[in-house]
Design a protein around this motif. Structure first.
Motif, PDB file in Angstrom:
ATOM      1  N   TRP A   7       0.639  -1.572   0.246  1.00  0.00           N
ATOM      2  CA  TRP A   7      -0.235  -0.126   0.247  1.00  0.00           C
ATOM      3  C   TRP A   7       1.236   1.398  -0.313  1.00  0.00           C
ATOM      4  O   TRP A   7       1.635   1.504   0.694  1.00  0.00           O
ATOM      5  CB  TRP A   7      -1.094   0.139   1.296  1.00  0.00           C
ATOM      6  N   GLU A   8       0.730   2.329  -0.734  1.00  0.00           N
ATOM      7  CA  GLU A   8       0.802   3.520  -0.667  1.00  0.00           C
ATOM      8  C   GLU A   8      -0.033   4.657  -0.701  1.00  0.00           C
ATOM      9  O   GLU A   8      -0.850   4.475  -0.943  1.00  0.00           O
ATOM     10  CB  GLU A   8       1.976   3.859  -2.143  1.00  0.00           C
ATOM     11  N   ALA A   9       1.061   5.644  -0.017  1.00  0.00           N
ATOM     12  CA  ALA A   9      -0.005   7.204  -0.696  1.00  0.00           C
ATOM     13  C   ALA A   9       0.590   7.809  -1.653  1.00  0.00           C
ATOM     14  O   ALA A   9       1.371   8.296  -2.471  1.00  0.00           O
ATOM     15  CB  ALA A   9       0.698   7.717   0.540  1.00  0.00           C
ATOM     16  N   GLY A  10      -1.100   7.580  -2.299  1.00  0.00           N
ATOM     17  CA  GLY A  10      -0.785   9.054  -3.635  1.00  0.00           C
ATOM     18  C   GLY A  10      -0.996   9.532  -4.282  1.00  0.00           C
ATOM     19  O   GLY A  10      -2.125   9.896  -2.983  1.00  0.00           O
ATOM     20  N   HIS A  11      -0.478  10.752  -4.767  1.00  0.00           N
ATOM     21  CA  HIS A  11      -0.844  12.100  -4.644  1.00  0.00           C
ATOM     22  C   HIS A  11      -1.473  11.809  -5.890  1.00  0.00           C
ATOM     23  O   HIS A  11      -1.182  12.317  -7.324  1.00  0.00           O
ATOM     24  CB  HIS A  11       0.546  12.830  -4.628  1.00  0.00           C
ATOM     25  N   TYR A  12      -3.215  13.129  -5.603  1.00  0.00           N
ATOM     26  CA  TYR A  12      -3.935  13.479  -6.601  1.00  0.00           C
ATOM     27  C   TYR A  12      -2.900  14.217  -7.828  1.00  0.00           C
ATOM     28  O   TYR A  12      -2.163  13.698  -9.161  1.00  0.00           O
ATOM     29  CB  TYR A  12      -4.633  14.214  -6.425  1.00  0.00           C
ATOM     30  N   ARG A  13      -2.482  14.817  -7.366  1.00  0.00           N
ATOM     31  CA  ARG A  13      -1.811  16.382  -8.092  1.00  0.00           C
ATOM     32  C   ARG A  13      -0.325  15.715  -7.317  1.00  0.00           C
ATOM     33  O   ARG A  13       0.312  15.890  -6.140  1.00  0.00           O
ATOM     34  CB  ARG A  13      -1.180  17.362  -7.758  1.00  0.00           C
ATOM     35  N   SER A  14       0.676  14.913  -8.513  1.00  0.00           N
ATOM     36  CA  SER A  14       2.587  14.581  -8.103  1.00  0.00           C
ATOM     37  C   SER A  14       2.948  15.975  -7.723  1.00  0.00           C
ATOM     38  O   SER A  14       2.925  17.434  -7.555  1.00  0.00           O
ATOM     39  CB  SER A  14       2.990  14.223  -9.412  1.00  0.00           C
ATOM     40  N   ARG A  15       3.862  15.072  -7.096  1.00  0.00           N
ATOM     41  CA  ARG A  15       4.988  16.034  -6.317  1.00  0.00           C
ATOM     42  C   ARG A  15       5.863  16.703  -6.631  1.00  0.00           C
ATOM     43  O   ARG A  15       6.648  18.259  -6.508  1.00  0.00           O
ATOM     44  CB  ARG A  15       5.775  14.949  -4.841  1.00  0.00           C
ATOM     45  N   GLY A  16       6.280  16.213  -7.976  1.00  0.00           N
ATOM     46  CA  GLY A  16       7.303  17.509  -8.499  1.00  0.00           C
ATOM     47  C   GLY A  16       5.747  18.096  -9.685  1.00  0.00           C
ATOM     48  O   GLY A  16       7.188  19.067 -10.272  1.00  0.00           O
ATOM     49  N   ALA A  17       5.118  18.390  -9.903  1.00  0.00           N
ATOM     50  CA  ALA A  17       4.279  19.044 -10.721  1.00  0.00           C
ATOM     51  C   ALA A  17       3.398  20.092  -9.847  1.00  0.00           C
ATOM     52  O   ALA A  17       3.167  21.384  -9.701  1.00  0.00           O
ATOM     53  CB  ALA A  17       2.804  18.511 -11.427  1.00  0.00           C
ATOM     54  N   ALA A  18       3.020  20.249  -8.485  1.00  0.00           N
ATOM     55  CA  ALA A  18       3.068  20.061  -6.837  1.00  0.00           C
ATOM     56  C   ALA A  18       3.463  20.259  -5.723  1.00  0.00           C
ATOM     57  O   ALA A  18       2.700  19.771  -4.783  1.00  0.00           O
ATOM     58  CB  ALA A  18       1.581  20.463  -7.266  1.00  0.00           C
ATOM     59  N   ALA A  71       2.474   3.368  -8.631  1.00  0.00           N
ATOM     60  CA  ALA A  71       3.854   3.363  -9.540  1.00  0.00           C
ATOM     61  C   ALA A  71       3.824   2.882 -10.555  1.00  0.00           C
ATOM     62  O   ALA A  71       4.291   3.707 -12.082  1.00  0.00           O
ATOM     63  CB  ALA A  71       4.504   2.651  -8.614  1.00  0.00           C
ATOM     64  N   GLU A  72       3.292   1.547 -11.533  1.00  0.00           N
ATOM     65  CA  GLU A  72       3.247   1.244 -12.198  1.00  0.00           C
ATOM     66  C   GLU A  72       1.891   1.867 -13.266  1.00  0.00           C
ATOM     67  O   GLU A  72       2.348   2.357 -14.447  1.00  0.00           O
ATOM     68  CB  GLU A  72       2.744  -0.357 -12.518  1.00  0.00           C
ATOM     69  N   LEU A  73       0.984   2.892 -12.909  1.00  0.00           N
ATOM     70  CA  LEU A  73       0.047   3.309 -13.699  1.00  0.00           C
ATOM     71  C   LEU A  73       0.268   4.701 -13.481  1.00  0.00           C
ATOM     72  O   LEU A  73      -0.268   5.467 -14.356  1.00  0.00           O
ATOM     73  CB  LEU A  73      -1.548   3.402 -13.464  1.00  0.00           C
ATOM     74  N   SER A  74       0.848   5.430 -13.155  1.00  0.00           N
ATOM     75  CA  SER A  74       1.875   6.704 -12.658  1.00  0.00           C
ATOM     76  C   SER A  74      -0.396   7.506 -12.053  1.00  0.00           C
ATOM     77  O   SER A  74      -0.437   8.692 -12.216  1.00  0.00           O
ATOM     78  CB  SER A  74       2.150   7.853 -14.199  1.00  0.00           C
ATOM     79  N   SER A  75      -0.095   6.821 -11.046  1.00  0.00           N
ATOM     80  CA  SER A  75      -1.594   7.616 -10.162  1.00  0.00           C
ATOM     81  C   SER A  75      -2.579   7.088 -10.539  1.00  0.00           C
ATOM     82  O   SER A  75      -3.762   7.567  -9.823  1.00  0.00           O
ATOM     83  CB  SER A  75      -1.512   9.032  -9.949  1.00  0.00           C
ATOM     84  N   ASN A  76      -2.761   6.637 -12.088  1.00  0.00           N
ATOM     85  CA  ASN A  76      -3.907   6.255 -12.610  1.00  0.00           C
ATOM     86  C   ASN A  76      -5.216   7.561 -12.501  1.00  0.00           C
ATOM     87  O   ASN A  76      -5.956   7.682 -11.741  1.00  0.00           O
ATOM     88  CB  ASN A  76      -4.731   4.860 -11.942  1.00  0.00           C
ATOM     89  N   ALA A  77      -4.870   8.744 -13.016  1.00  0.00           N
ATOM     90  CA  ALA A  77      -4.967   9.680 -12.480  1.00  0.00           C
ATOM     91  C   ALA A  77      -6.172   9.880 -13.292  1.00  0.00           C
ATOM     92  O   ALA A  77      -7.718  10.456 -12.306  1.00  0.00           O
ATOM     93  CB  ALA A  77      -4.387  10.766 -13.385  1.00  0.00           C
ATOM     94  N   ILE A  78      -7.825   8.917 -14.055  1.00  0.00           N
ATOM     95  CA  ILE A  78      -8.631   9.176 -14.275  1.00  0.00           C
ATOM     96  C   ILE A  78      -9.690   8.866 -13.541  1.00  0.00           C
ATOM     97  O   ILE A  78     -10.232   9.667 -12.618  1.00  0.00           O
ATOM     98  CB  ILE A  78      -8.706   8.756 -15.792  1.00  0.00           C
ATOM     99  N   PRO A  79      -9.425   7.696 -13.298  1.00  0.00           N
ATOM    100  CA  PRO A  79     -10.670   7.072 -12.362  1.00  0.00           C
ATOM    101  C   PRO A  79      -9.657   7.183 -10.611  1.00  0.00           C
ATOM    102  O   PRO A  79     -11.034   7.161  -9.858  1.00  0.00           O
ATOM    103  CB  PRO A  79     -10.074   5.544 -12.531  1.00  0.00           C
ATOM    104  N   TYR A  80      -8.368   8.434 -10.551  1.00  0.00           N
ATOM    105  CA  TYR A  80      -8.373   8.625  -9.018  1.00  0.00           C
ATOM    106  C   TYR A  80      -9.295   9.636  -8.255  1.00  0.00           C
ATOM    107  O   TYR A  80      -9.979  10.189  -8.138  1.00  0.00           O
ATOM    108  CB  TYR A  80      -7.180   9.027  -9.045  1.00  0.00           C
ATOM    109  N   ARG A  81      -9.653  10.549 -10.244  1.00  0.00           N
ATOM    110  CA  ARG A  81      -9.976  11.786 -10.059  1.00  0.00           C
ATOM    111  C   ARG A  81     -11.510  12.021  -9.364  1.00  0.00           C
ATOM    112  O   ARG A  81     -12.353  12.480  -8.502  1.00  0.00           O
ATOM    113  CB  ARG A  81      -9.983  12.236 -11.301  1.00  0.00           C
TER     114      ARG A  81
END
Length: 204
Positions: free
Chosen positions: A114-125, A144-154
Motif C-alpha cells: 500500500w502506498e500514499a498516492g498524490h492526486y497532483r504529483s509532488r513534482g508538479a505541485a 507506481a506502474e500507472l502513474s497514479s491512474n489519474a482518471i479513475p483517481y479523480r
C-alpha cells in the motif's frame, strides 16, 4: 487553667538506625542522621559529593550529545526533512486515515504494497505534497506502474471529498517553500494523529 507540666509528653526519640557506611546499629540524635560517627559522616560526605559530581558530568555529557545531534541535524539539507515529513504523512494516510479503505483509483483491497498516492504529483505541485485532500491510499500498481491512474483517481476523489475540494486542489498553484520549523511541527502533528487513529481502531 495552666496545664500541669508533669503531664507534658516527652519528645519521641528517633528510632535506631543502621549506619549507611559501616552498617553499625546506632541511636541517632536527629531523624535525618545517616551515619553513626564523624569518620563515617566524612566518608558519607565524600561519597555524596562524588555522586553529585558524577551526576553533573553525566548531565553535561548529555547536553553535549544533544548539541552535537542538533548541529549534525542543522547540516542536513532541507530535502532530508521534507522526505522525513513525507514518510510520516504517508504513514498516517495508509495506516491511519485510510487503513480500511481500498485503492482510491481501482478499488482493490489487495496489493503487494500500500502506498500514499498524490492526486497532483509532488513534482508538479510540491506545495501540495502534504495536503491531505491530495493524498490517498493506493495500490502499488496504480501509484507506481500507472502513474497514479489519474482518471479513475479523480472520479473517486470527487465522490470522496466533493467536486468543490477537488477543483480547489486543481486550481491551487500558489508556490510554498516549507521551512525546517514547519516540517518539524508537521511530523509531530501527524505522528500524534496516527497514534490517535490507531487507538480509535483498537477501541472499535
Amino acid at each position: 487553667m495552666a496545664k500541669d507540666p508533669r503531664l507534658r509528653k516527652e519528645p519521641k526519640k528517633p528510632k535506631p538506625k543502621t549506619c549507611c557506611i559501616c552498617s553499625t546499629k546506632f541511636s541517632p540524635f536527629l531523624s535525618t542522621q545517616k551515619t553513626c560517627s564523624v569518620p563515617c559522616a566524612v566518608i558519607y560526605g565524600k561519597r555524596a559529593e562524588a555522586k553529585k559530581q558524577a551526576k553533573a558530568e553525566a548531565a553535561s555529557a548529555k547536553e553535549g550529545r544533544e548539541q552535537w545531534r542538533e548541529r549534525k541535524a542543522n547540516l542536513k539539507p532541507l530535502k532530508h526533512w521534507e522526505d522525513m515529513t513525507q514518510r510520516v504523512v504517508n504513514d498516517y494516510i495508509t495506516k491511519g486515515r485510510d487503513v480500511d479503505e481500498p485503492c482510491i483509483s481501482c478499488g482493490t483491497y489487495e496489493t503487494v504494497q500500500w502506498e500514499a498516492g498524490h492526486y497532483r504529483s509532488r513534482g508538479a505541485a510540491s506545495h501540495l505534497r502534504y495536503n491531505e485532500d491530495n493524498i490517498h491510499k493506493q495500490c502499488h500498481r496504480c501509484n507506481a506502474e500507472l502513474s497514479s491512474n489519474a482518471i479513475p483517481y479523480r472520479a473517486a476523489l470527487v465522490l470522496k471529498i466533493g467536486l468543490e475540494r477537488v477543483e480547489a486542489l486543481e486550481n491551487n498553484n500558489a508556490p510554498h517553500r516549507y521551512t525546517r520549523e514547519e516540517l518539524d511541527g508537521m511530523r509531530a502533528t501527524y505522528r500524534a494523529k496516527l497514534r490517535a487513529s490507531k487507538k480509535l481502531s483498537e477501541a472499535a
